[in-house]
Design an enzyme around this catalytic site. Structure first.
Site, short mmCIF file in Angstrom:
data_model
loop_
_atom_site.label_atom_id
_atom_site.label_comp_id
_atom_site.label_asym_id
_atom_site.label_seq_id
_atom_site.Cartn_x
_atom_site.Cartn_y
_atom_site.Cartn_z
N ARG A 180 -6.67 10.55 8.57
CA ARG A 180 -6.12 10.03 7.31
C ARG A 180 -6.87 8.76 6.91
NH1 ARG A 180 0.22 9.51 7.07
NH2 ARG A 180 -0.28 9.19 4.86
N CYS A 239 0.55 1.13 7.13
CA CYS A 239 0.44 2.57 7.46
C CYS A 239 0.46 3.34 6.15
CB CYS A 239 1.58 2.99 8.38
SG CYS A 239 3.23 2.57 7.73
#
Length: 275
Positions: A180, A239
């Site tokens: 990611r 995050c």
């Protein structure tokens, strides 16, 4: 004496002897409550990430899981049966890497020190023979009276993060999985990639092969360079939506470091603002 933020299942059983002990299940997912009702650790009440630990509105302004208002969260604590004397233990079904760590951070951020996250989460506790239950469980409502009127742990906002990307005195740590971070895949947010100049230390590095937290000594080796090279107030963790980043903040606290800045909006907010 500072409480150790991680607790093992065998220690948890002994906590039942503590007056005002409270256990909470904070698993996530579209069927989280249904799975909780089917099976959970005995005496655990359910906490919902979306309604209890976030105030969801527009991901462009605050990300997918922005914090609720401070007083709203204080009210929620009372509804969950938590008061100033409660010894709170929290678990989820993702090794504490999801909402358990977020709930821990939020409690610490209102000044509540007696809170721990269950090492290994639901699955490990079950494998160790921890007693299970089903149906809904809850604690009598209380009134939580805080010492403070706002969040006490350091946070940072999108405009400050933008400045930090251009300032070598700051370091931005992205705790998402490397794929990611690299933009190879993005299963949740609209855009793949990462914040400019952010480093990647995946939260999975906090765990051993069994899904348990590494020892404080091993965690210290992972993060010592950060604290040797940067001031605590210039370290930023984020995050996808300000939830999993708390797992790394929990690991840092376990390792004996001071808790640095949390960027709650995280990639979900940043990516929607074309930054």
């Amino acid at each position: 004496m500072k409480i150790i933020p991680i607790i093992r299942p065998d220690e948890l059983i002994r906590k039942f002897q503590i007056k005002n002990f409270k256990l909470y299940d904070v698993r996530t997912g579209p069927d989280a409550k249904e799975k909780y009702l089917e099976k959970h650790l005995k005496n655990a009440a359910f906490v919902d990430l979306n309604s209890d630990l976030a105030s969801i509105d527009d991901p462009k302004n605050g990300g997918r899981h922005p914090l609720p208002g401070f007083q709203d969260f204080i009210k929620t604590l009372g509804e969950l049966g938590i008061d100033r004397d409660s010894h709170v233990v929290i678990y989820d079904d993702k090794n504490g890497a999801n909402a358990a760590a977020r709930f821990w951070w939020m409690l610490r951020a209102v000044g509540h020190e007696n809170v721990q996250v269950l090492d290994g989460g639901l699955q490990y506790a079950e494998s160790q023979g921890y007693p299970l239950s089903s149906g809904n469980e809850s604690y009598p409502k209380t009134q939580y009276v805080p010492d403070y009127q706002n969040w006490q742990l350091p946070q940072i906002w999108i405009d400050e993060v933008k400045l930090a990307t251009q300032n070598p005195d700051f370091v931005i740590v992205d705790v998402r999985e490397s794929q990611r971070y690299q933009g190879i895949t993005e299963p949740i947010d609209l855009v793949a990639g990462h914040i400019s100049n952010a480093e990647n230390i995946p939260f999975s590095e906090n765990l051993d092969n069994s899904g348990l937290f590494k020892s404080p000594e091993l965690l210290k080796t992972i993060y010592s360079d950060l604290f040797e090279n940067y001031d605590r107030d210039k370290i930023i963790f984020h995050c996808g939506s300000g939830v999993t980043a708390c797992h790394s903040l929990l690991a840092l606290d376990y390792a004996g470091f001071e808790i640095p800045n949390l960027y709650v909006g995280s990639w979900s907010e940043w990516s929607r603002n074309a930054l």
